[in-house]
Design a protein around this motif. Structure first.
Motif, short mmCIF file in Angstrom:
data_model
loop_
_atom_site.label_atom_id
_atom_site.label_comp_id
_atom_site.label_asym_id
_atom_site.label_seq_id
_atom_site.Cartn_x
_atom_site.Cartn_y
_atom_site.Cartn_z
N GLN A 89 0.83 -1.21 0.00
CA GLN A 89 0.00 0.00 0.00
C GLN A 89 0.86 1.26 0.00
O GLN A 89 0.62 2.20 -0.77
N ILE A 90 1.88 1.28 0.86
CA ILE A 90 2.74 2.47 0.94
C ILE A 90 3.50 2.67 -0.36
O ILE A 90 3.61 3.80 -0.87
N THR A 92 2.67 1.79 -3.36
CA THR A 92 1.75 2.30 -4.39
C THR A 92 1.46 3.77 -4.18
O THR A 92 1.44 4.56 -5.13
N GLU A 93 1.23 4.16 -2.93
CA GLU A 93 0.95 5.57 -2.64
C GLU A 93 2.15 6.46 -2.95
O GLU A 93 1.99 7.64 -3.28
N GLY A 125 -1.70 3.90 -9.93
CA GLY A 125 -2.31 3.81 -8.61
C GLY A 125 -3.72 3.26 -8.71
O GLY A 125 -4.09 2.63 -9.70
#
Length: 377
Positions: A89-90, A92-93, A125
């Motif tokens: 998640q991080i 991708t962000e 994203g």
């Protein structure tokens, strides 16, 4: 050929990866830590950085945070054998184009690199609220060469292949081509992601995108309508004469029969005509609304029922003026353009503001009318 930069504290892995990519024709540089990578990239930016997650000090996520300060156009790929869901998640962000799980194959590596190269002028994203059709139209308008992969739980992935914005192939289970595309479009849920256009795709579809999409949606709607129809169905109502039902006579009016393909055309139609406020297509024989799109909300009556009633009043014979083909009306705040369509007993009504001339309104309407008449044929 694109330039690559590898960041990994395992010297043997870094050397093997460098040899593999140089053998593929890439220009490759490398470093063992975040600090040395940033120093090198500040002097000579790379197109794509492949970084391991665990680096012994500052890690790959730290590199993703700091990289834009020295090389804003560089795209990143995170490599790891131990990445958690939170790490994904991080990453991708922070703009990682892909996350490669070690060990990975040369084919998976090359797909990720090509995906990163393709993202030079785009974002990577998660986008909320877009349908598969929305995504397809985006790639058509931007003339991209990509593959949309549609996944469902416990089912093999389906694929739609685009080349320069045109759909050239679709695959769903054992089906391919147009039948596979219809099956994919019929899916009510799933997950979407994109990859670079696969090199071995054999074209099975040659229809222009707009015609293909409209034809697919129309066939889907007809298939769903047939599936819902009981085998011993009786008529829902009988008409005593050719007079259309009076607007608002809900006791005898048939239920609306909306057609998604016609809705889509109404949307495109109203968005293509300057000053358009709303557009509707009505089946004159059945007295029902087939499609509607309201572009701007205002004080004028643009509701579905209002435009349906307008169509029926203009073209349903109530005016006793014979079989009208085209008509234009001027109200205090807007114009109404109406036209009977070729091929079926359908009519279109378009409401615009008064910022355009009547002549220009008709010119734009006639330029777009083929979109609707192709469905009515």
């Amino acid at each position: 050929m694109a330039s690559l930069f590898i960041v990994d504290d395992d010297s043997q892995f870094r050397s093997a990866l460098t040899r593999e990519l140089e053998g593929r024709g890439f220009e490759v540089a490398s470093a063992s830590s975040v600090h040395s990578a940033l120093a090198a990239l500040a002097k000579q930016p790379a197109d794509v950085v492949l970084t391991d997650l665990r680096l012994g000090g500052p890690d790959g996520l730290d590199l993703l945070k700091l990289l834009p300060s020295v090389s804003r156009r560089t795209r990143t790929i995170l490599m790891s054998a131990h990445a958690t869901a939170r790490d994904h998640q991080i990453a991708t962000e922070l703009g990682a184009v892909d996350i490669l799980l070690k060990p990975f194959s040369p084919a998976a590596l090359l797909r990720s690199i090509q995906k990163a190269i393709d993202c030079e002028t785009g974002f990577q994203g998660t986008v909320h609220g877009l349908s598969l059709i929305d995504m397809a139209q985006m790639f058509h308008l931007s003339q991209r060469s990509v593959t949309i992969v549609v996944t469902h739980a416990d089912q093999p992935p389906s694929k739609i292949h685009f080349r320069r914005g045109e759909i050239i192939d679709a695959a769903h289970g054992s089906a391919s081509g147009c039948s596979a595309l219809r099956a994919i479009l019929a899916s009510s849920s799933g997950a979407l992601h994109t990859t670079s256009l696969e090199a071995d795709v054999v074209p099975t579809i040659d229809a222009p995108f707009d015609q293909l999409l409209l034809a697919s949606l129309t066939e889907l709607d007809e298939e769903q309508h047939e599936a819902r129809r009981p085998s011993d169905a009786q008529p829902l109502f009988e008409l005593e004469d050719d007079e259309p039902q009076a607007p608002g006579d809900s006791a005898q009016s048939p239920a609306p029969t909306r057609v998604p393909a016609v809705d889509a055309v109404c949307r495109r139609f109203s968005e293509s005509v300057d000053g358009a406020l709303a557009c509707a297509v009505v089946d004159l024989a059945a007295g029902v609304l087939l499609g509607h799109h309201q572009r701007r909300v205002g004080a004028v009556p643009l509701s579905e029922s209002a435009l349906t009633a307008t169509c029926l009043d203009l073209f349903g014979g109530r005016l006793a003026l014979g079989r009208l083909q085209e008509i234009q009306l001027t109200a205090s705040e807007h114009y109404i353009f109406g036209k009977r369509l070729a091929g079926r007993e359908w009519a279109l009504v378009l409401c615009t503001d008064r910022s355009i001339s009547i002549g220009l309104g008709w010119a734009q309407l006639r330029a777009q009318i083929g979109l609707v008449e192709s469905l009515a044929g």
